[in-house]
Design an enzyme around this catalytic site. Structure first.
Site, PDB file in Angstrom:
ATOM      1  CG  HIS A 269      37.777  70.650  53.007  1.00 26.70           C
ATOM      2  ND1 HIS A 269      36.687  71.424  53.343  1.00 26.70           N
ATOM      3  CD2 HIS A 269      37.276  69.539  52.412  1.00 26.70           C
ATOM      4  CE1 HIS A 269      35.570  70.811  52.966  1.00 26.70           C
ATOM      5  NE2 HIS A 269      35.899  69.665  52.409  1.00 26.70           N
ATOM      6  CG  ASP A 281      31.768  68.562  52.522  1.00 24.09           C
ATOM      7  OD1 ASP A 281      33.009  68.528  52.590  1.00 24.09           O
ATOM      8  OD2 ASP A 281      31.151  68.976  51.527  1.00 24.09           O
ATOM      9  CD  GLU A 315      37.431  70.669  49.189  1.00 22.35           C
ATOM     10  OE1 GLU A 315      37.389  69.583  48.586  1.00 22.35           O
ATOM     11  OE2 GLU A 315      36.404  71.300  49.520  1.00 22.35           O
ATOM     12  CD  GLU A 316      33.152  72.521  50.233  1.00 23.56           C
ATOM     13  OE1 GLU A 316      32.903  72.378  49.015  1.00 23.56           O
ATOM     14  OE2 GLU A 316      32.880  71.666  51.088  1.00 23.56           O
ATOM     15  CG  ASP A 344      36.715  66.205  51.696  1.00 24.50           C
ATOM     16  OD1 ASP A 344      35.757  66.473  52.430  1.00 24.50           O
ATOM     17  OD2 ASP A 344      36.989  66.846  50.666  1.00 24.50           O
ATOM     18  CG  HIS A 444      27.997  71.149  49.022  1.00 28.82           C
ATOM     19  ND1 HIS A 444      28.527  71.492  47.796  1.00 28.82           N
ATOM     20  CD2 HIS A 444      29.049  70.789  49.785  1.00 28.82           C
ATOM     21  CE1 HIS A 444      29.843  71.334  47.828  1.00 28.82           C
ATOM     22  NE2 HIS A 444      30.180  70.905  49.034  1.00 28.82           N
TER      23      HIS A 444
END
Length: 509
Positions: A269, A281, A315-316, A344, A444
């Site tokens: 992603h 990420d 994706e998130e 990922d 994140h």
């Protein structure tokens, strides 16, 4: 952006669209596969892929600090990947779709009485919002059992009307927990983790959201439960999220040649969260995949099988890009995809080398993948063993973009190096790093930047991608070769791997 797209479309194709004239068909697919695999592993590198990470960082720096789906940062990232691939000669396309863009506006929780203190909370994706300034209400702990807060009976003996329900994770989805709390007239829901690490979750879709909902660590949740055992607890609670319908797009690229009936597919992603640039990420998986694709285009090999690469969007927000792609496939198109490999978070700074447990030999969580997944795991493990690289199994939770492929019965696998899970002492002894902290402490977060990359893990996983592309581009026979019993490491634990990624993909339990 229009100039970028026009430039990409105007670039000539360099990759041959058909086998070289006069070149005989290979009689030994194994030999061709081994040759291409060695070439790609030799030429693909973390050093070259890091240049793509630098580009992703520069894009984020110039576009509000992130590359989230539906933002200019993601659009520019997709255009960059598209342009690189088309210049290399791939057949490249955008797959556009609409989704609900989200951005956190407030995520605050504090104890008002008996002892004032702030509590770290993460707003769940697609949560409804409180009023600006939030609300002050009593906190109520829902009795813990195997399905805490999942059923109406869980609230029968507890008055939660107008209060904030404190619910332990497990037994059902976050969406189901907050819906059950809403049915009991709760004003909000706070779900705390049942393993170590941050709980960054999603309700799956806007329509699922009933009441403002956030996630806590296990430590914070259990501390609140202990406070409630001593008496009443009042909290100030504010969860607000901006939501807007927006367009975004996947980038799909495939070799012009190769047998479409034997399509080899790999994906990563491309989008980040809005909190940061998303360099690990998942700039890491995106950059690694891009480097290998470009090195394949430069090789002199004509893959016998079609090789298709995907850079997923949204994706998130719940695997939206990959789910839409798989849903749009006809039955014939699904059958043509021989395998799907997902990459990922492949460079976590405190990471562990995880390989998806295709045969469920670790006997953890979700069970095995579709037939052929065990072989994909074995092939990756054998490659890593040959390089002297330790590895560990991780569960097929379906919380990254392999999920829709598993649902469609397509053999799946891949690697990652962990997210918010906490590294154990045993893992630190094998893989190095520091026990007791997350595999990616910047998961994140705004600090997921160029300094958040472990080049050793990055290089190892790029080699995994390169070996897989080189092998399966010519030879799929290993997918039908029996797997010896207990091929997994047996060391995977719930929450230990990158699969435990509530902020990614599906509505987690």
């Amino acid at each position: 952006m229009a100039v970028v797209a026009a430039t990409a479309l105007a670039t000539p194709l360099l990759l041959a669209a058909s086998p070289h004239p006069g070149r005989p068909a290979p009689h030994d697919p194994g030999k061709e596969a081994a040759k291409l695999s060695r070439e790609l592993v030799r030429n693909a590198s973390a050093r070259d892929a890091h240049r793509h990470l630098q580009r992703f960082q520069a894009i984020a720096d110039s576009t509000d600090g992130h590359r989230a789906a539906g933002s200019l940062g993601h659009d520019a990232s997709a255009a960059y990947v598209y342009r690189q691939l088309q210049r290399a000669g791939y057949k490249v396309s955008y797959e556009s779709f609409r989704f609900t863009y989200t951005e956190t506006l407030a995520e605050k929780l504090s104890v008002v009485t008996p002892g004032p203190r702030d509590v770290t909370i993460k707003a769940m994706t697609y949560t409804p919002s409180t009023e600006v300034g939030g609300l002050t209400a009593a906190l109520v702990a829902i009795p813990v059992d195997g399905t805490t807060g999942c059923e109406a009976s869980d609230y029968a003996s507890t008055d939660v009307a107008g209060k904030i329900a404190l619910i332990r994770r497990g037994g059902c989805s976050f969406a189901e927990k907050q819906a059950a709390a809403a049915d009991a007239d709760a004003a909000g829901a706070v779900i705390y983790n049942n393993v170590e690490g941050v709980l960054s979750g999603t309700l799956g879709e806007v329509s699922a959201g009933r009441i403002p909902t956030g996630g806590l660590t296990q430590e914070e949740g259990e501390k609140l439960v202990a406070d409630l055992a001593d008496g009443e607890v009042t909290v100030s609670f504010e969860i607000r999220e901006f939501q807007e319908d927006r367009p975004t797009r996947n980038v799909i690229a495939e070799t012009p040649g190769g047998d479409a009936a034997r399509t080899v597919m790999l994906g990563a992603h491309l989008d980040s969260v809005t909190e940061g640039p998303g360099i690990n990420d998942n700039g890491s998986g995106s950059a690694g995949l891009l480097d290998v694709a470009l090195k394949l285009a430069k090789s002199k090999s004509d893959p016998a099988n079609k090789v298709r690469f995907a850079w997923w969007s949204a994706e998130e927000n719940g695997l939206i890009g990959s789910e839409k792609y798989v849903a749009a496939l006809s039955e014939k198109q699904r059958e043509q995809i021989a395998l799907y490999l997902n990459f990922d978070m492949i460079a976590s700074p405190n990471g562990v080398q995880f390989v998806f447990d295709g045969d469920n030999s670790d006997d953890v969580g979700e069970g095995p993948g579709p037939e052929g997944s065990a072989q994909l795991e074995r092939d990756i493990n054998e490659f890593l063993d040959g390089k002297g690289k330790p590895h560990e199994g991780t569960d097929f939770t379906g919380r990254s973009d392999y999920g829709p492929f598993i649902d469609a019965g397509i053999p799946s696998g891949g690697t990652d190096t962990g997210a918010e899970g906490i590294k154990t002492a045993a893992q630190a002894e094998v893989f190095g790093g520091e026990a007791g902290i997350a595999y990616d402490p910047c998961y994140h977060a705004a600090c997921d930047d160029l300094d958040n990359i472990d080049m050793g893990h990055f290089d190892t996983n790029i080699d995994v991608i390169a070996n897989a592309v080189g092998t399966y581009a010519h030879d799929l026979r290993s997918l039908t070769r029996p797997v010896a019993p207990e091929t997994g490491t047996g060391t995977g634990t719930p929450g230990s791997g990158g699969g435990l990624r509530e902020g990614h993909g599906r509505v987690a339990e």
